[in-house]
Design a protein around this motif. Sequence first.
Motif, mmCIF file in Angstrom:
data_model
loop_
_atom_site.group_PDB
_atom_site.id
_atom_site.type_symbol
_atom_site.label_atom_id
_atom_site.label_comp_id
_atom_site.label_asym_id
_atom_site.label_seq_id
_atom_site.Cartn_x
_atom_site.Cartn_y
_atom_site.Cartn_z
ATOM 1 N N VAL A 253 54.215 51.040 40.018
ATOM 2 C CA VAL A 253 53.604 50.642 38.742
ATOM 3 C C VAL A 253 54.072 49.238 38.359
ATOM 4 O O VAL A 253 53.265 48.383 37.954
ATOM 5 C CB VAL A 253 53.945 51.643 37.627
ATOM 6 N N ARG A 254 55.361 48.975 38.499
ATOM 7 C CA ARG A 254 55.875 47.640 38.181
ATOM 8 C C ARG A 254 55.207 46.593 39.086
ATOM 9 O O ARG A 254 54.793 45.522 38.616
ATOM 10 C CB ARG A 254 57.389 47.592 38.360
ATOM 11 N N ARG A 255 55.125 46.910 40.374
ATOM 12 C CA ARG A 255 54.506 45.974 41.325
ATOM 13 C C ARG A 255 53.067 45.649 40.934
ATOM 14 O O ARG A 255 52.691 44.474 40.833
ATOM 15 C CB ARG A 255 54.539 46.607 42.722
ATOM 16 N N ASP A 256 52.243 46.678 40.700
ATOM 17 C CA ASP A 256 50.827 46.454 40.418
ATOM 18 C C ASP A 256 50.620 45.772 39.073
ATOM 19 O O ASP A 256 49.735 44.918 38.930
ATOM 20 C CB ASP A 256 50.062 47.772 40.454
ATOM 21 N N THR A 257 51.430 46.150 38.088
ATOM 22 C CA THR A 257 51.300 45.516 36.779
ATOM 23 C C THR A 257 51.581 44.021 36.879
ATOM 24 O O THR A 257 50.860 43.186 36.314
ATOM 25 C CB THR A 257 52.247 46.175 35.763
ATOM 26 N N ARG A 258 52.616 43.667 37.634
ATOM 27 C CA ARG A 258 52.953 42.245 37.789
ATOM 28 C C ARG A 258 51.903 41.512 38.619
ATOM 29 O O ARG A 258 51.583 40.346 38.333
ATOM 30 C CB ARG A 258 54.335 42.120 38.426
ATOM 31 N N LEU A 259 51.349 42.158 39.627
ATOM 32 C CA LEU A 259 50.307 41.523 40.442
ATOM 33 C C LEU A 259 49.085 41.179 39.589
ATOM 34 O O LEU A 259 48.572 40.057 39.635
ATOM 35 C CB LEU A 259 49.896 42.454 41.580
ATOM 36 N N VAL A 260 48.621 42.162 38.823
ATOM 37 C CA VAL A 260 47.431 41.941 38.004
ATOM 38 C C VAL A 260 47.739 40.952 36.884
ATOM 39 O O VAL A 260 46.940 40.044 36.602
ATOM 40 C CB VAL A 260 46.901 43.274 37.438
ATOM 41 N N ALA A 261 48.895 41.098 36.250
ATOM 42 C CA ALA A 261 49.248 40.196 35.151
ATOM 43 C C ALA A 261 49.309 38.750 35.632
ATOM 44 O O ALA A 261 48.833 37.827 34.944
ATOM 45 C CB ALA A 261 50.577 40.607 34.539
ATOM 46 N N ALA A 262 49.876 38.529 36.812
ATOM 47 C CA ALA A 262 49.944 37.166 37.349
ATOM 48 C C ALA A 262 48.551 36.642 37.673
ATOM 49 O O ALA A 262 48.236 35.471 37.421
ATOM 50 C CB ALA A 262 50.820 37.138 38.593
ATOM 51 N N ALA A 263 47.694 37.508 38.222
ATOM 52 C CA ALA A 263 46.359 37.081 38.638
ATOM 53 C C ALA A 263 45.471 36.701 37.459
ATOM 54 O O ALA A 263 44.602 35.838 37.595
ATOM 55 C CB ALA A 263 45.695 38.187 39.451
ATOM 56 N N VAL A 264 45.697 37.340 36.298
ATOM 57 C CA VAL A 264 44.837 37.072 35.138
ATOM 58 C C VAL A 264 45.524 36.205 34.087
ATOM 59 O O VAL A 264 44.986 36.003 32.998
ATOM 60 C CB VAL A 264 44.356 38.401 34.493
ATOM 61 N N GLY A 265 46.716 35.694 34.414
ATOM 62 C CA GLY A 265 47.414 34.825 33.471
ATOM 63 C C GLY A 265 47.955 35.541 32.256
ATOM 64 O O GLY A 265 47.923 35.003 31.139
ATOM 65 N N ALA A 266 48.463 36.760 32.466
ATOM 66 C CA ALA A 266 48.993 37.538 31.341
ATOM 67 C C ALA A 266 50.380 38.084 31.690
ATOM 68 O O ALA A 266 50.677 39.250 31.446
ATOM 69 C CB ALA A 266 48.042 38.673 30.987
ATOM 70 N N ARG A 267 51.231 37.215 32.230
ATOM 71 C CA ARG A 267 52.557 37.665 32.667
ATOM 72 C C ARG A 267 53.395 38.229 31.513
ATOM 73 O O ARG A 267 54.086 39.234 31.663
ATOM 74 C CB ARG A 267 53.307 36.521 33.340
ATOM 75 N N ALA A 268 53.346 37.580 30.371
ATOM 76 C CA ALA A 268 54.163 38.038 29.241
ATOM 77 C C ALA A 268 53.737 39.429 28.802
ATOM 78 O O ALA A 268 54.588 40.290 28.532
ATOM 79 C CB ALA A 268 54.048 37.057 28.073
ATOM 80 N N ARG A 269 52.447 39.662 28.727
ATOM 81 C CA ARG A 269 51.949 40.994 28.360
ATOM 82 C C ARG A 269 52.343 42.023 29.412
ATOM 83 O O ARG A 269 52.739 43.135 29.082
ATOM 84 C CB ARG A 269 50.424 40.943 28.191
ATOM 85 N N GLY A 270 52.267 41.642 30.689
ATOM 86 C CA GLY A 270 52.665 42.561 31.756
ATOM 87 C C GLY A 270 54.132 42.946 31.654
ATOM 88 O O GLY A 270 54.485 44.117 31.797
ATOM 89 N N GLU A 271 54.987 41.964 31.395
ATOM 90 C CA GLU A 271 56.420 42.270 31.273
ATOM 91 C C GLU A 271 56.695 43.130 30.046
ATOM 92 O O GLU A 271 57.601 43.972 30.057
ATOM 93 C CB GLU A 271 57.224 40.975 31.221
ATOM 94 N N ALA A 272 55.928 42.932 28.985
ATOM 95 C CA ALA A 272 56.101 43.765 27.788
ATOM 96 C C ALA A 272 55.753 45.216 28.091
ATOM 97 O O ALA A 272 56.448 46.140 27.647
ATOM 98 C CB ALA A 272 55.235 43.233 26.651
ATOM 99 N N LEU A 273 54.684 45.438 28.862
ATOM 100 C CA LEU A 273 54.310 46.809 29.229
ATOM 101 C C LEU A 273 55.380 47.449 30.106
ATOM 102 O O LEU A 273 55.719 48.625 29.941
ATOM 103 C CB LEU A 273 52.968 46.796 29.964
ATOM 104 N N ILE A 274 55.920 46.669 31.041
ATOM 105 C CA ILE A 274 56.967 47.191 31.923
ATOM 106 C C ILE A 274 58.237 47.486 31.126
ATOM 107 O O ILE A 274 58.899 48.511 31.345
ATOM 108 C CB ILE A 274 57.240 46.196 33.061
ATOM 109 N N SER A 275 58.587 46.608 30.201
ATOM 110 C CA SER A 275 59.797 46.825 29.381
ATOM 111 C C SER A 275 59.672 48.095 28.557
ATOM 112 O O SER A 275 60.646 48.865 28.429
ATOM 113 C CB SER A 275 60.036 45.627 28.464
ATOM 114 N N ARG A 276 58.503 48.324 27.999
ATOM 115 C CA ARG A 276 58.278 49.555 27.230
ATOM 116 C C ARG A 276 58.438 50.778 28.121
ATOM 117 O O ARG A 276 59.079 51.773 27.745
ATOM 118 C CB ARG A 276 56.883 49.527 26.612
#
Length: 256
Positions: A93-116
């Motif tokens: 889940v962490r891997r895929d969330t970071r992959l998609v977040a990086a691809a769409v320019g939403a890294r901060a949002r991705g890290e927030a979801l992972i932190s939660r």
Amino acid sequence: MSLNACSDQLVLALLPPSRIASVTWLSRDPSASIMASAAARVPVNHGSAEEVLRDNPDLVIAGAYTTPATRALLKKLHFPLLELGSADNFDDVRRDTRLVAAAVGARARGEALISRMDAALRQLAAAPGPPLRVAAWDGAGFSATPGSMYDALLRAAGARNVAGENGVLSAGAPDVETLLAVSPDLLVRGEPEYPGRRTDVADNPTIVRLWKGRTVIVSPIYYACGTPFSVDGALRLREAMRSASARPRPSLPLVP
């Protein structure tokens, strides 16, 4: 544009509707997607290459095991494409969330979801629930295959998944006799299915009677796809396990 029910949920969680060309029609089904309400605010597709070429999105996100013809054509046309494998545990889940977040320019949002998600996992680990032996039982039999997201959810909640122990089949034809012999403390089921042969098995009168009050529901939306929200299913299961463990357990026939 997302062509996969699981990537749908990541896209919907990471981006505002204005940034989403479309997600699959499956994402609007509340019994199949945890992001169904968000999906209602964006267009939907049916995974066809024609839809991709018509809408011409900047990026297509697809599953590595779905829409093979569309993916093959997009690769031939050198279309921007991100393919995701299955997410079978929280590391995936962490891997895929970071992959998609990086691809769409939403890294901060991705890290927030992972932190939660990680905060909830720490909460579960810090306050272990009752060490119950659990069978994920439905019309498919013992449905939480070891190594699956469902199995990861059970383990995060503190349950001991009986699938794979003592010769229990983790997949294949459901076997009521095996369930009786394994004698789990608790049954976990997905939401009720449409009437049919599968529900005839899951609603076997003997099973219903013996595990009355010790059967809990965990919706498949939490484990059919591995997402940062899968941990919410583990939190729900932990509370249900605590309630069920306080109820008397009936003696099972033919079980020592």
